[in-house]
Design an enzyme around this catalytic site. Structure first.
Site, PDB file in Angstrom:
ATOM      1  N   HIS A  27       2.503   4.674  -5.018  1.00 27.33           N
ATOM      2  CA  HIS A  27       3.028   5.827  -5.753  1.00 27.33           C
ATOM      3  C   HIS A  27       3.209   5.422  -7.213  1.00 27.33           C
ATOM      4  O   HIS A  27       2.881   4.283  -7.603  1.00 27.33           O
ATOM      5  CB  HIS A  27       4.333   6.316  -5.125  1.00 27.33           C
ATOM      6  CG  HIS A  27       5.340   5.230  -4.868  1.00 27.33           C
ATOM      7  ND1 HIS A  27       5.951   4.527  -5.891  1.00 27.33           N
ATOM      8  CD2 HIS A  27       5.817   4.702  -3.722  1.00 27.33           C
ATOM      9  CE1 HIS A  27       6.777   3.644  -5.380  1.00 27.33           C
ATOM     10  NE2 HIS A  27       6.697   3.709  -4.054  1.00 27.33           N
TER      11      HIS A  27
ATOM     12  N   LYS B 268      13.531  -2.218  -7.996  1.00 27.23           N
ATOM     13  CA  LYS B 268      14.091  -1.396  -6.903  1.00 27.23           C
ATOM     14  C   LYS B 268      14.463  -2.298  -5.724  1.00 27.23           C
ATOM     15  O   LYS B 268      15.480  -2.108  -5.086  1.00 27.23           O
ATOM     16  CB  LYS B 268      13.039  -0.366  -6.493  1.00 27.23           C
ATOM     17  CG  LYS B 268      13.106   0.088  -5.082  1.00 27.23           C
ATOM     18  CD  LYS B 268      13.561   1.492  -4.980  1.00 27.23           C
ATOM     19  CE  LYS B 268      13.678   2.036  -3.589  1.00 27.23           C
ATOM     20  NZ  LYS B 268      13.223   1.235  -2.508  1.00 27.23           N
TER      21      LYS B 268
ATOM     22  N   GLY C 149       8.982  -5.069  -8.413  1.00 27.18           N
ATOM     23  CA  GLY C 149       9.861  -3.984  -8.860  1.00 27.18           C
ATOM     24  C   GLY C 149      11.335  -4.346  -8.702  1.00 27.18           C
ATOM     25  O   GLY C 149      11.725  -5.026  -7.765  1.00 27.18           O
TER      26      GLY C 149
ATOM     27  N   GLY D 189       5.584   4.431  -8.877  1.00 24.21           N
ATOM     28  CA  GLY D 189       6.319   3.177  -9.094  1.00 24.21           C
ATOM     29  C   GLY D 189       5.378   1.983  -9.076  1.00 24.21           C
ATOM     30  O   GLY D 189       5.444   1.107  -9.948  1.00 24.21           O
ATOM     31  N   HIS D 190       4.468   1.957  -8.103  1.00 28.52           N
ATOM     32  CA  HIS D 190       3.494   0.853  -8.044  1.00 28.52           C
ATOM     33  C   HIS D 190       2.567   0.878  -9.267  1.00 28.52           C
ATOM     34  O   HIS D 190       2.241  -0.164  -9.831  1.00 28.52           O
ATOM     35  CB  HIS D 190       2.619   0.973  -6.796  1.00 28.52           C
ATOM     36  CG  HIS D 190       3.364   0.820  -5.500  1.00 28.52           C
ATOM     37  ND1 HIS D 190       3.589   1.871  -4.657  1.00 28.52           N
ATOM     38  CD2 HIS D 190       3.921  -0.262  -4.911  1.00 28.52           C
ATOM     39  CE1 HIS D 190       4.252   1.454  -3.592  1.00 28.52           C
ATOM     40  NE2 HIS D 190       4.467   0.161  -3.720  1.00 28.52           N
TER      41      HIS D 190
ATOM     42  N   SER E 230       7.844   4.401  -0.666  1.00 23.63           N
ATOM     43  CA  SER E 230       6.922   4.921   0.352  1.00 23.63           C
ATOM     44  C   SER E 230       7.701   5.560   1.492  1.00 23.63           C
ATOM     45  O   SER E 230       7.173   6.413   2.203  1.00 23.63           O
ATOM     46  CB  SER E 230       6.051   3.793   0.889  1.00 23.63           C
ATOM     47  OG  SER E 230       5.339   3.215  -0.173  1.00 23.63           O
TER      48      SER E 230
ATOM     49  N   MET F 258      11.673   6.050  -6.360  1.00 24.66           N
ATOM     50  CA  MET F 258      10.427   6.227  -5.616  1.00 24.66           C
ATOM     51  C   MET F 258      10.284   5.149  -4.555  1.00 24.66           C
ATOM     52  O   MET F 258      10.604   3.979  -4.799  1.00 24.66           O
ATOM     53  CB  MET F 258       9.240   6.188  -6.557  1.00 24.66           C
ATOM     54  CG  MET F 258       9.159   7.442  -7.371  1.00 24.66           C
ATOM     55  SD  MET F 258       7.507   7.671  -8.031  1.00 24.66           S
ATOM     56  CE  MET F 258       7.790   9.188  -8.942  1.00 24.66           C
TER      57      MET F 258
ATOM     58  N   GLN G  78      14.976  -8.792  -3.196  1.00 28.54           N
ATOM     59  CA  GLN G  78      13.649  -9.399  -2.996  1.00 28.54           C
ATOM     60  C   GLN G  78      13.209 -10.135  -4.262  1.00 28.54           C
ATOM     61  O   GLN G  78      12.694 -11.262  -4.207  1.00 28.54           O
ATOM     62  CB  GLN G  78      12.636  -8.307  -2.639  1.00 28.54           C
ATOM     63  CG  GLN G  78      11.191  -8.776  -2.700  1.00 28.54           C
ATOM     64  CD  GLN G  78      10.227  -7.726  -2.187  1.00 28.54           C
ATOM     65  OE1 GLN G  78      10.108  -7.553  -0.975  1.00 28.54           O
ATOM     66  NE2 GLN G  78       9.541  -7.022  -3.069  1.00 28.54           N
TER      67      GLN G  78
ATOM     68  N   GLY H  86       0.802  -1.213   0.000  1.00 32.07           N
ATOM     69  CA  GLY H  86       0.000   0.000   0.000  1.00 32.07           C
ATOM     70  C   GLY H  86       0.837   1.266   0.000  1.00 32.07           C
ATOM     71  O   GLY H  86       2.030   1.225  -0.288  1.00 32.07           O
TER      72      GLY H  86
END
Ligand code: PAF
Length: 285
Positions: free
Chosen positions: A35, A152, A150, A37-38, A189, A187, A156, A32
């Site tokens: 932004h 970024k 992503g 990016g999501h 959160s 970007m 992960q 959640g």
């Protein structure tokens, strides 16, 4: 407004309808506070599937005891609006009880050896176990054909690829490019935690990654490049967890510059921890 489901039964009812019509389904898992990016991941999902499900779940098992779980920003209304605008078809907004029916303490855990234990894994013990554990659950609940993550969060992405391959999830893992602010800051959160003077300094992370890429292209010794980056970031005001050059599987490059390397940085400004990476052979950013 976007259609929102909270239980696995409601989710499955929707998915069954889509499957009957032969639709290919994409999942965009998120925590959640969405932004651009999501939303770019939702766009990519739309290119790879007929129907897009986004999940929003702030996953308690991937936060360490001193991390920002309680203060992680939660903005479900704005997220739902943004997802609708981005062309997402369904929002899955499960509770902790839905994702962990026996409670997080009793949850079956998934540990990905090797790749989970370096870099972020060293600085955030247990983090990737929490990520792999929740992503496996979301994969089982949604059973998507494709899932978008992503770049970024590069490590992960690799942890999830390893898990999906090893557990035979029949899901294409598609990486999404990092979306950056005009000055180059990736970007995240967490950027909103930055005080204005910290925000001005935060751009040094991508600047240093670009310098690392240039120096590697010049053939300078990688250990020296890493050391200089750590020193420059510390001088700019960061507490640096790492600034390193690795192969795409995050193993150590042995013979100097070689194709497929990337730089990875994790550093803290005040209470905010930022990560970023740059693939040296990737698109020029
Ligand atoms: O990248 C994230 O937002 C989270 O780690 C993920 C993949 C949604 C799992 O909680």
């Amino acid at each position: 407004m976007i259609r929102t489901v909270r239980t696995v039964a409601e989710l499955r009812a929707h998915l069954a309808g889509w499957r009957d019509q032969g639709h290919r389904v994409a999942l965009v898992p998120t925590m959640g506070n969405l932004h651009a990016g999501h939303f770019s991941l939702v766009e990519l999902a739309r290119q790879n599937a007929d129907k897009v499900v986004a999940s929003i779940f702030v996953n308690p098992t991937q936060f360490g005891p001193n991390e920002d779980f309680a203060r992680y920003p939660r903005t479900p209304e704005a997220d739902a609006e943004g997802l609708a605008r981005a062309g997402c078809d369904l929002l899955f907004l499960p509770s902790v009880e839905t994702v962990y029916p026996l409670g997080p303490e009793a949850a079956v855990r998934i540990r990905v050896p090797g790749i989970s234990e370096v870099l972020e894994g060293e600085h955030r013990p247990g983090h990737f176990e929490g990520v792999a554990t929740v992503v496996a659950r979301l994969f089982n609940m949604v059973r998507p054909d494709v899932a978008i993550f992503g770049r970024k969060d590069y490590q992960q992405l690799q942890v999830i690829r390893h898990m999906a391959r090893d557990l035979a999830f029949a899901i294409d893992i598609v990486p999404g490019p990092t979306v950056r602010e005009p000055d180059g800051l990736a970007m995240s959160s967490r950027n909103q935690y930055l005080a204005p003077e910290e925000r001005a300094v935060a751009v040094e992370i991508i600047r240093n990654l670009r310098t690392m890429r240039e120096q590697a292209a010049q053939g300078l010794p990688l250990a020296g490049i890493e050391q200089e980056a750590v020193e420059r970031l510390a001088a700019a005001g960061f507490v640096v967890d790492y600034a390193v050059i690795r192969r795409s599987d995050l193993s150590l490059p042995l013979a100097g510059n070689e194709p497929g390397l990337l730089g990875l940085v994790a550093a803290r400004l005040g209470r905010t921890r930022l990560i970023d990476n740059l693939e040296f052979d990737g698109p020029v950013v």
